[in-house]
Design a protein around this motif. Structure first.
Motif, PDB file in Angstrom:
ATOM      1  N   TYR A  62      33.644  52.609  34.811  1.00 21.11           N
ATOM      2  CA  TYR A  62      34.787  53.082  35.589  1.00 21.11           C
ATOM      3  C   TYR A  62      36.034  52.243  35.371  1.00 21.11           C
ATOM      4  N   ILE A  63      35.906  51.010  34.895  1.00 25.22           N
ATOM      5  CA  ILE A  63      37.090  50.268  34.447  1.00 25.22           C
ATOM      6  C   ILE A  63      37.742  51.039  33.301  1.00 25.22           C
ATOM      7  N   GLU A  64      36.913  51.498  32.377  1.00 25.98           N
ATOM      8  CA  GLU A  64      37.432  52.264  31.237  1.00 25.98           C
ATOM      9  C   GLU A  64      38.089  53.561  31.708  1.00 25.98           C
ATOM     10  N   ALA A  79      46.030  53.907  40.026  1.00 26.15           N
ATOM     11  CA  ALA A  79      45.128  53.654  38.897  1.00 26.15           C
ATOM     12  C   ALA A  79      45.340  52.235  38.358  1.00 26.15           C
ATOM     13  N   HIS A  80      46.593  51.805  38.269  1.00 25.14           N
ATOM     14  CA  HIS A  80      46.879  50.420  37.853  1.00 25.14           C
ATOM     15  C   HIS A  80      46.219  49.443  38.837  1.00 25.14           C
ATOM     16  N   THR A  81      46.388  49.714  40.120  1.00 22.86           N
ATOM     17  CA  THR A  81      45.858  48.831  41.158  1.00 22.86           C
ATOM     18  C   THR A  81      44.343  48.740  41.079  1.00 22.86           C
ATOM     19  N   MET A  82      43.688  49.898  41.004  1.00 23.22           N
ATOM     20  CA  MET A  82      42.224  49.893  40.967  1.00 23.22           C
ATOM     21  C   MET A  82      41.688  49.301  39.663  1.00 23.22           C
ATOM     22  N   LEU A  83      42.427  49.454  38.587  1.00 16.66           N
ATOM     23  CA  LEU A  83      42.045  48.812  37.329  1.00 16.66           C
ATOM     24  C   LEU A  83      42.041  47.296  37.512  1.00 16.66           C
ATOM     25  N   GLY A  84      43.082  46.778  38.142  1.00 13.39           N
ATOM     26  CA  GLY A  84      43.159  45.343  38.404  1.00 13.39           C
ATOM     27  C   GLY A  84      42.072  44.855  39.341  1.00 13.39           C
ATOM     28  N   VAL A  85      41.862  45.576  40.426  1.00 13.32           N
ATOM     29  CA  VAL A  85      40.850  45.190  41.417  1.00 13.32           C
ATOM     30  C   VAL A  85      39.460  45.182  40.784  1.00 13.32           C
ATOM     31  N   THR A  86      39.129  46.258  40.097  1.00 10.47           N
ATOM     32  CA  THR A  86      37.795  46.373  39.500  1.00 10.47           C
ATOM     33  C   THR A  86      37.601  45.354  38.386  1.00 10.47           C
ATOM     34  N   ASN A  87      38.623  45.164  37.583  1.00  2.79           N
ATOM     35  CA  ASN A  87      38.542  44.162  36.523  1.00  2.79           C
ATOM     36  C   ASN A  87      38.275  42.777  37.118  1.00  2.79           C
ATOM     37  N   PHE A  88      38.948  42.454  38.207  1.00  6.00           N
ATOM     38  CA  PHE A  88      38.747  41.152  38.847  1.00  6.00           C
ATOM     39  C   PHE A  88      37.325  41.010  39.379  1.00  6.00           C
ATOM     40  N   VAL A  90      34.661  42.339  38.273  1.00  6.01           N
ATOM     41  CA  VAL A  90      33.704  42.236  37.161  1.00  6.01           C
ATOM     42  C   VAL A  90      33.891  40.950  36.369  1.00  6.01           C
ATOM     43  N   THR A  91      35.130  40.601  36.056  1.00  6.36           N
ATOM     44  CA  THR A  91      35.384  39.482  35.145  1.00  6.36           C
ATOM     45  C   THR A  91      35.824  38.197  35.841  1.00  6.36           C
ATOM     46  N   ASN A  92      36.330  38.312  37.060  1.00  8.53           N
ATOM     47  CA  ASN A  92      36.913  37.192  37.801  1.00  8.53           C
ATOM     48  C   ASN A  92      38.112  36.594  37.062  1.00  8.53           C
ATOM     49  N   ASP A  93      38.694  37.380  36.166  1.00  9.02           N
ATOM     50  CA  ASP A  93      39.872  36.955  35.400  1.00  9.02           C
ATOM     51  C   ASP A  93      41.121  37.348  36.187  1.00  9.02           C
ATOM     52  N   ILE A  94      41.645  36.420  36.948  1.00  7.93           N
ATOM     53  CA  ILE A  94      42.772  36.729  37.820  1.00  7.93           C
ATOM     54  C   ILE A  94      44.050  37.008  37.037  1.00  7.93           C
ATOM     55  N   VAL A  95      44.234  36.366  35.899  1.00 10.09           N
ATOM     56  CA  VAL A  95      45.460  36.553  35.120  1.00 10.09           C
ATOM     57  C   VAL A  95      45.546  37.985  34.592  1.00 10.09           C
ATOM     58  N   GLU A  96      44.484  38.442  33.938  1.00 10.69           N
ATOM     59  CA  GLU A  96      44.482  39.802  33.406  1.00 10.69           C
ATOM     60  C   GLU A  96      44.526  40.833  34.531  1.00 10.69           C
ATOM     61  N   SER A  97      43.745  40.612  35.578  1.00 14.31           N
ATOM     62  CA  SER A  97      43.685  41.554  36.702  1.00 14.31           C
ATOM     63  C   SER A  97      45.028  41.655  37.417  1.00 14.31           C
ATOM     64  N   GLU A  98      45.669  40.519  37.595  1.00 15.08           N
ATOM     65  CA  GLU A  98      46.988  40.493  38.224  1.00 15.08           C
ATOM     66  C   GLU A  98      47.989  41.286  37.388  1.00 15.08           C
ATOM     67  N   GLN A  99      47.896  41.179  36.079  1.00 16.74           N
ATOM     68  CA  GLN A  99      48.825  41.907  35.210  1.00 16.74           C
ATOM     69  C   GLN A  99      48.673  43.417  35.378  1.00 16.74           C
ATOM     70  N   TYR A 100      47.439  43.889  35.514  1.00 16.42           N
ATOM     71  CA  TYR A 100      47.225  45.320  35.742  1.00 16.42           C
ATOM     72  C   TYR A 100      47.918  45.768  37.030  1.00 16.42           C
ATOM     73  N   ILE A 101      47.736  44.993  38.085  1.00 15.42           N
ATOM     74  CA  ILE A 101      48.354  45.345  39.371  1.00 15.42           C
ATOM     75  C   ILE A 101      49.876  45.252  39.272  1.00 15.42           C
TER      76      ILE A 101
END
Length: 128
Positions: A62-64, A79-88, A90-101
């Motif tokens: 569902y990230i995809e 969709a941007h927001t949920m991409l960031g939330v879900t990515n975080f 799963v990956t705990n990568d705050i930098v990438e997840s924050e960028q999506y949001i």
């Protein structure tokens, strides 16, 4: 696309049987690929991602789907927001997840996007 619209309606009724029906309709809509607009295609991907999330599906899948939703229509802020939330989650990568949001906030700032952004930092113990 009527399949995507019906899938969204069934998704609104948070019942396992309804979610399964919503999933089938949304997948059919995506298979037929006869969208009248990029917004409709984006919403179909977004709704399918939500259905799978509520059914405890594979987060990577569902990230995809959230990513495909954003690609189809970059103006889909949630969709941007949920991409960031879900990515975080799963990956705990705050930098990438924050960028999506932040990409969604650049399109249109929403309270939900800012709340989800703050929750990521709170989850890491960063309250400032």
């Amino acid at each position: 696309d009527p399949h995507c619209a019906l899938g969204g309606i069934y998704r609104e009724h948070d019942v396992v049987r309804q979610l399964s029906k919503a999933q089938r309709l949304l997948e059919l809509g995506l298979t037929l690929n006869d969208f009248g607009s990029s917004e409709t295609e984006s919403e179909c991907y977004f709704e399918l991602a939500n259905v799978l999330r509520w059914q405890n599906g594979s987060p990577e899948y569902y990230i995809e789907l959230y990513r495909l939703s954003v690609d189809a229509y970059p103006g889909h802020v949630l969709a941007h927001t949920m991409l960031g939330v879900t990515n975080f989650l799963v990956t705990n990568d705050i930098v990438e997840s924050e960028q999506y949001i932040m990409n969604g906030i650049e399109v249109r700032p929403t309270v939900r996007a800012y709340q989800e952004w703050a929750k990521m930092y709170e989850a890491q113990g960063d309250y400032e």
